[in-house]
Write an enzyme that holds these catalytic residues in place. Structure first.
Site, PDB file in Angstrom:
ATOM      1  N   ASP A  78       3.768  31.614  88.884  1.00 48.89           N
ATOM      2  CA  ASP A  78       2.755  31.195  87.762  1.00 48.89           C
ATOM      3  C   ASP A  78       2.222  30.452  88.107  1.00 48.89           C
ATOM      4  OD1 ASP A  78       1.297  30.584  85.908  1.00 48.89           O
ATOM      5  OD2 ASP A  78       2.722  30.486  84.053  1.00 48.89           O
ATOM      6  N   HIS A 133     -12.749  21.058 109.729  1.00 49.88           N
ATOM      7  CA  HIS A 133     -13.309  21.729 109.538  1.00 49.88           C
ATOM      8  C   HIS A 133     -14.804  22.628 110.049  1.00 49.88           C
ATOM      9  CE1 HIS A 133     -11.518  22.083 105.251  1.00 49.88           C
ATOM     10  NE2 HIS A 133     -11.155  20.583 106.111  1.00 49.88           N
ATOM     11  N   GLU A 157      -9.020  28.657 102.262  1.00 51.52           N
ATOM     12  CA  GLU A 157      -9.893  27.707 102.915  1.00 51.52           C
ATOM     13  C   GLU A 157      -9.047  27.678 104.087  1.00 51.52           C
ATOM     14  OE1 GLU A 157      -9.039  23.172 102.260  1.00 51.52           O
ATOM     15  OE2 GLU A 157      -8.124  24.466 100.688  1.00 51.52           O
ATOM     16  N   LYS A 179       2.051  22.732  82.032  1.00 50.12           N
ATOM     17  CA  LYS A 179       1.269  22.928  82.683  1.00 50.12           C
ATOM     18  C   LYS A 179       0.147  22.272  82.328  1.00 50.12           C
ATOM     19  CE  LYS A 179       2.502  28.287  82.670  1.00 50.12           C
ATOM     20  NZ  LYS A 179       1.874  29.384  82.527  1.00 50.12           N
TER      21      LYS A 179
END
Length: 405
Positions: free
Chosen positions: A306, A397, A102, A232
């Protein structure tokens, strides 16, 4: 077995009579086994993988981390910083590796870090540290469930001893109880050292439940995970009671420095903050910040965490106060930051290098990493928030975040 149509057009790209992925039972991480899978994939799909095929890590280090190994996914890594942290475990200046695709992300975090560095740094505090497994016990009636809860409290030491036979580092700290109907939901809370601890707590809690079932005088049934640890998944219970590290990053920013670096006044930042608070309440998000998941995910990828734990770890409580003299107090609390500096993917080649950049690899470094991550998140929160208020977000951006092949 014939190959099904492959590709967007539905046309057959190759004829493969057997779509079973090649495996070698004697050594599935050998060059021959890996090469067989690469050739199989090319034949089955018609697509080559000239970049994915090439890697510098030793495949023999991968058992326990991945199956059917084929190659690697290269994610660009950028450096943000220097980040000045005044922590109990992280002290001094750090360069932070961020793995991302990004545009503007590394630049934005670096901008925030520059401001906080000039203001004297970010103070960090680890408030709590524990990992859960949450078995649910079922009975014939609510009274039997209540009786079991009393028995469980009385026999905590024996339950803890049974759990700790499975681990040299994990310690059972407490067992929380939540009753509903004829069920007793529990949360077995452990300290897990420098490991994230999900597997550790699962094994330990299974041993504890086996001891309970053998020694409890009444009849009971249990399921090892009653979905109350919300592994999670974001949840209010973990935000309130902690899962992983509960860490705070805070600082007071002089008004003139904020204007100098972010092109916006502190009173406008604070006014925008109040509006954002209401928007967060209305939308029922897992945090009232701007983009905690961005920095956390980028560090997770760079350091072998993770990545699915971002679902929990991105939870954030943001608090801002406009002081009478115009300075701005800012803080973030990450209530369920799940990280490791030992075990899992942290010891793999590039991931270990990412941790070593911050001197966070190995024993005794997990809380240090937690403080660095929290400080990084705070820098990114302020930088993005200011870009929106100063109406620089879209232009940034356009300038840095567009890559059209």
């Amino acid at each position: 077995m014939s190959c099904a149509p492959v590709g967007s057009s539905g046309a057959m790209l190759a004829v493969v009579t057997d779509l079973r992925i090649p495996r070698d039972r004697s050594d599935d991480y050998s060059a021959e086994a890996i090469g067989a899978r690469q050739e199989f994939l090319a034949a089955a799909t018609g697509a080559d993988q000239p970049h994915m095929r090439h890697f510098s890590l030793d495949p023999q280090t991968l058992p326990g981390n991945i199956e059917n190994f084929l190659g690697v996914a290269q994610v660009p890594v950028g450096l943000a910083g220097p980040l000045l942290v005044n922590g109990e475990h992280a002290q001094g200046e750090f360069l932070v590796p961020l793995a991302t695709t990004e545009g503007t992300l590394v630049a934005s975090y670096s901008r925030g870090m520059k401001l906080f560095r000039e203001a004297g740094g970010i103070t960090t505090t680890v408030l709590d540290d524990k990992m859960q497994r949450a078995p649910v016990f079922s009975f014939e009636s609510a009274r039997e469930a209540r009786a079991f809860g009393e028995w469980l409290t009385e026999h905590f030491d024996e339950v803890a001893a049974a759990a700790e036979t499975t681990t040299t580092t994990g310690k059972l700290l407490e067992i929380q109880q939540f009753s509903v109907s004829k069920l007793l939901y529990t949360r077995f809370n452990y300290s897990t050292g420098d490991a994230a601890g999900q597997n550790m707590t699962g094994k330990a809690t299974f041993a504890a439940c086996a001891w309970i079932k053998l020694n409890y005088p009444g009849e009971l049934h249990f399921v090892l995970e009653g979905q109350f640890a919300t592994d999670k998944k974001t949840s209010v219970v973990n935000m309130l009671h902690t899962r992983g590290k509960r860490v705070v990053a805070e600082a007071t920013l002089p008004a003139d420095l904020v204007l100098k670096h972010l092109n916006v006044s502190t009173d406008k930042l604070f006014a925008a903050r109040l509006k954002g608070q209401l928007g967060s309440i209305m939308s029922v998000t897992n945090n009232n910040g701007n983009h905690s998941a961005n920095g956390i995910t980028a560090i997770f990828i760079a350091t072998g965490q993770d990545v699915a734990n971002v679902a929990e770890s991105s939870a954030l409580y943001g608090f801002t106060e406009l002081l009478p003299n115009g300075d701005l107090y800012v803080s973030v609390t990450l209530p369920s930051l799940i990280i490791a500096t030992y075990g899992g993917g942290t010891g793999l080649a590039t991931q270990r290098e990412g941790l070593e950049i911050m001197d966070c690899y190995g024993a005794g470094k997990a809380r240090k990493l937690a403080e660095i991550i929290a400080a990084t998140v705070l820098a990114g929160e302020l930088s993005l928030g200011a870009a929106v208020v100063a109406e620089e977000w879209v232009q940034a951006h356009d300038d840095l975040g567009r890559n059209r092949p």
